[in-house]
Scaffold this motif. Structure first.
Motif, PDB file in Angstrom:
ATOM      1  N   VAL A  64       0.795  -1.078  -0.042  1.00 22.41           N
ATOM      2  CA  VAL A  64      -0.161  -0.012  -0.150  1.00 22.41           C
ATOM      3  C   VAL A  64       0.846   1.132   0.225  1.00 22.41           C
ATOM      4  O   VAL A  64       0.610   2.061  -0.641  1.00 22.41           O
ATOM      5  CB  VAL A  64      -0.891  -0.115   1.284  1.00 22.41           C
ATOM      6  CG1 VAL A  64      -1.614   1.362   1.232  1.00 22.41           C
ATOM      7  CG2 VAL A  64      -1.916  -1.139   1.137  1.00 22.41           C
ATOM      8  N   ASP A  65       1.760   1.227   0.790  1.00 22.18           N
ATOM      9  CA  ASP A  65       2.751   2.454   1.004  1.00 22.18           C
ATOM     10  C   ASP A  65       3.582   2.682  -0.531  1.00 22.18           C
ATOM     11  O   ASP A  65       3.694   3.599  -1.145  1.00 22.18           O
ATOM     12  CB  ASP A  65       3.864   2.158   2.003  1.00 22.18           C
ATOM     13  CG  ASP A  65       3.494   2.229   3.391  1.00 22.18           C
ATOM     14  OD1 ASP A  65       2.286   2.888   3.597  1.00 22.18           O
ATOM     15  OD2 ASP A  65       3.789   1.662   4.357  1.00 22.18           O
ATOM     16  N   THR A  66       3.694   1.439  -1.173  1.00 17.86           N
ATOM     17  CA  THR A  66       4.360   1.629  -2.583  1.00 17.86           C
ATOM     18  C   THR A  66       3.508   2.206  -3.498  1.00 17.86           C
ATOM     19  O   THR A  66       3.948   2.944  -4.249  1.00 17.86           O
ATOM     20  CB  THR A  66       4.941   0.153  -3.015  1.00 17.86           C
ATOM     21  OG1 THR A  66       5.650  -0.414  -1.947  1.00 17.86           O
ATOM     22  CG2 THR A  66       5.577   0.128  -4.235  1.00 17.86           C
ATOM     23  N   LEU A  67       2.348   1.797  -3.511  1.00 19.68           N
ATOM     24  CA  LEU A  67       1.445   2.250  -4.336  1.00 19.68           C
ATOM     25  C   LEU A  67       0.929   3.842  -4.206  1.00 19.68           C
ATOM     26  O   LEU A  67       0.998   4.633  -5.200  1.00 19.68           O
ATOM     27  CB  LEU A  67      -0.175   1.590  -4.180  1.00 19.68           C
ATOM     28  CG  LEU A  67      -0.110   0.285  -4.726  1.00 19.68           C
ATOM     29  CD1 LEU A  67      -1.376  -0.442  -4.467  1.00 19.68           C
ATOM     30  CD2 LEU A  67      -0.008   0.396  -6.257  1.00 19.68           C
ATOM     31  N   ILE A  68       1.001   4.306  -2.793  1.00 16.55           N
ATOM     32  CA  ILE A  68       0.666   5.675  -2.567  1.00 16.55           C
ATOM     33  C   ILE A  68       1.910   6.511  -3.103  1.00 16.55           C
ATOM     34  O   ILE A  68       1.672   7.537  -3.964  1.00 16.55           O
ATOM     35  CB  ILE A  68       0.443   5.726  -1.174  1.00 16.55           C
ATOM     36  CG1 ILE A  68      -0.805   5.238  -0.726  1.00 16.55           C
ATOM     37  CG2 ILE A  68       0.833   7.294  -0.766  1.00 16.55           C
ATOM     38  CD1 ILE A  68      -0.724   5.119   1.041  1.00 16.55           C
ATOM     39  N   ALA A  69       3.115   5.617  -2.890  1.00 11.18           N
ATOM     40  CA  ALA A  69       4.379   6.593  -3.227  1.00 11.18           C
ATOM     41  C   ALA A  69       4.538   6.673  -4.935  1.00 11.18           C
ATOM     42  O   ALA A  69       4.761   7.900  -5.320  1.00 11.18           O
ATOM     43  CB  ALA A  69       5.582   5.994  -2.857  1.00 11.18           C
ATOM     44  N   LYS A  70       3.892   5.549  -5.555  1.00 11.02           N
ATOM     45  CA  LYS A  70       3.923   5.627  -7.169  1.00 11.02           C
ATOM     46  C   LYS A  70       2.854   6.646  -7.513  1.00 11.02           C
ATOM     47  O   LYS A  70       3.000   7.385  -8.588  1.00 11.02           O
ATOM     48  CB  LYS A  70       3.319   4.381  -7.450  1.00 11.02           C
ATOM     49  CG  LYS A  70       4.665   3.728  -8.470  1.00 11.02           C
ATOM     50  CD  LYS A  70       3.997   2.324  -8.890  1.00 11.02           C
ATOM     51  CE  LYS A  70       5.137   1.342  -9.015  1.00 11.02           C
ATOM     52  NZ  LYS A  70       4.715   0.050  -9.486  1.00 11.02           N
ATOM     53  N   LEU A  74       3.476   9.888  -9.925  1.00 12.93           N
ATOM     54  CA  LEU A  74       3.066   9.977 -11.118  1.00 12.93           C
ATOM     55  C   LEU A  74       2.061  11.625 -11.225  1.00 12.93           C
ATOM     56  O   LEU A  74       2.136  12.101 -12.005  1.00 12.93           O
ATOM     57  CB  LEU A  74       2.000   8.932 -11.384  1.00 12.93           C
ATOM     58  CG  LEU A  74       2.402   7.631 -11.848  1.00 12.93           C
ATOM     59  CD1 LEU A  74       1.633   6.531 -11.940  1.00 12.93           C
ATOM     60  CD2 LEU A  74       3.350   7.800 -12.910  1.00 12.93           C
ATOM     61  N   ASN A  75       1.465  11.842 -10.129  1.00 14.35           N
ATOM     62  CA  ASN A  75       0.886  13.320 -10.043  1.00 14.35           C
ATOM     63  C   ASN A  75       2.042  14.240 -10.279  1.00 14.35           C
ATOM     64  O   ASN A  75       1.479  15.305 -10.679  1.00 14.35           O
ATOM     65  CB  ASN A  75       0.156  13.332  -8.850  1.00 14.35           C
ATOM     66  CG  ASN A  75      -1.183  12.644  -8.809  1.00 14.35           C
ATOM     67  OD1 ASN A  75      -1.722  12.253  -9.840  1.00 14.35           O
ATOM     68  ND2 ASN A  75      -1.773  12.403  -7.601  1.00 14.35           N
TER      69      ASN A  75
END
Length: 176
Positions: A64-70, A74-75
């Motif tokens: 989940v932390d990895t997805l939030i960082a990605k 991207l933003n």
């Protein structure tokens, strides 16, 4: 059959059935039960309110932390591999076609894309009509400008206020 009885200078009406008389008790036992129940309830409510503040432990998958960082990366880049990732705001689009024919909707989209290749077009279907819109304009004036350019090709057009994809920002340029 009811008959009056005397007990402790009180007249009590008793119900008698076949030589057995039922006399209501007034010795305070029902009152003591109510008092006991009230004490128990107040103790219980006091105990539930007296809970101490605790600590919350969140158990989550480390991905989940990895997805939030990605997503934040991207933003910051202004898009993603697909294009418009999570960056949207309200703005304006020009609706230049509305009809029941899917083929006619794609033909109208192709006309606009050939004349204005830098402007993105969108086809939506809401039963029974296809709607074709163009642009991601932040101001209404930009949408009016496109309407003026398309006036000869499409007789009926509308400016629609809706959520748009924000244009990609070039963050790699330096000011000179």
């Amino acid at each position: 059959m009811e008959r009056p009885l005397r007990r402790n200078h009180q007249t009590i009406t008793a119900t008698c059935l076949r030589r057995v008389c039922f006399v209501p008790r007034n010795d305070g036992s029902s009152l003591s039960k109510i008092v006991l129940l009230a004490i128990l309830l107040s103790t219980f409510t006091h105990l539930t309110k007296a809970q101490t503040r605790g600590r919350v432990e969140v158990v989550k998958d480390p991905r989940v932390d990895t997805l939030i960082a990605k997503r934040s990366t991207l933003n910051k880049m202004g898009g993603g591999a697909v294009g418009h990732f999570g960056t949207s705001s309200y703005g304006y689009r020009v609706q230049f076609f509305s009809g029941a024919s899917r083929k006619a909707a794609f033909e109208a989209q192709n006309k606009v894309q050939q004349g204005h290749p830098g402007i993105r077009t969108y086809i939506t279907y809401r039963d029974p009509n296809y709607k074709v819109k163009a642009g991601n304009f932040r101001s209404r004036m930009e949408a009016v400008k496109l309407m003026e350019e398309l006036k000869g090709t499409f007789p009926i057009m509308f400016i629609i206020s809706e959520k748009i994809d924000l244009p990609k920002l070039d963050t790699n340029t330096t000011e000179q």
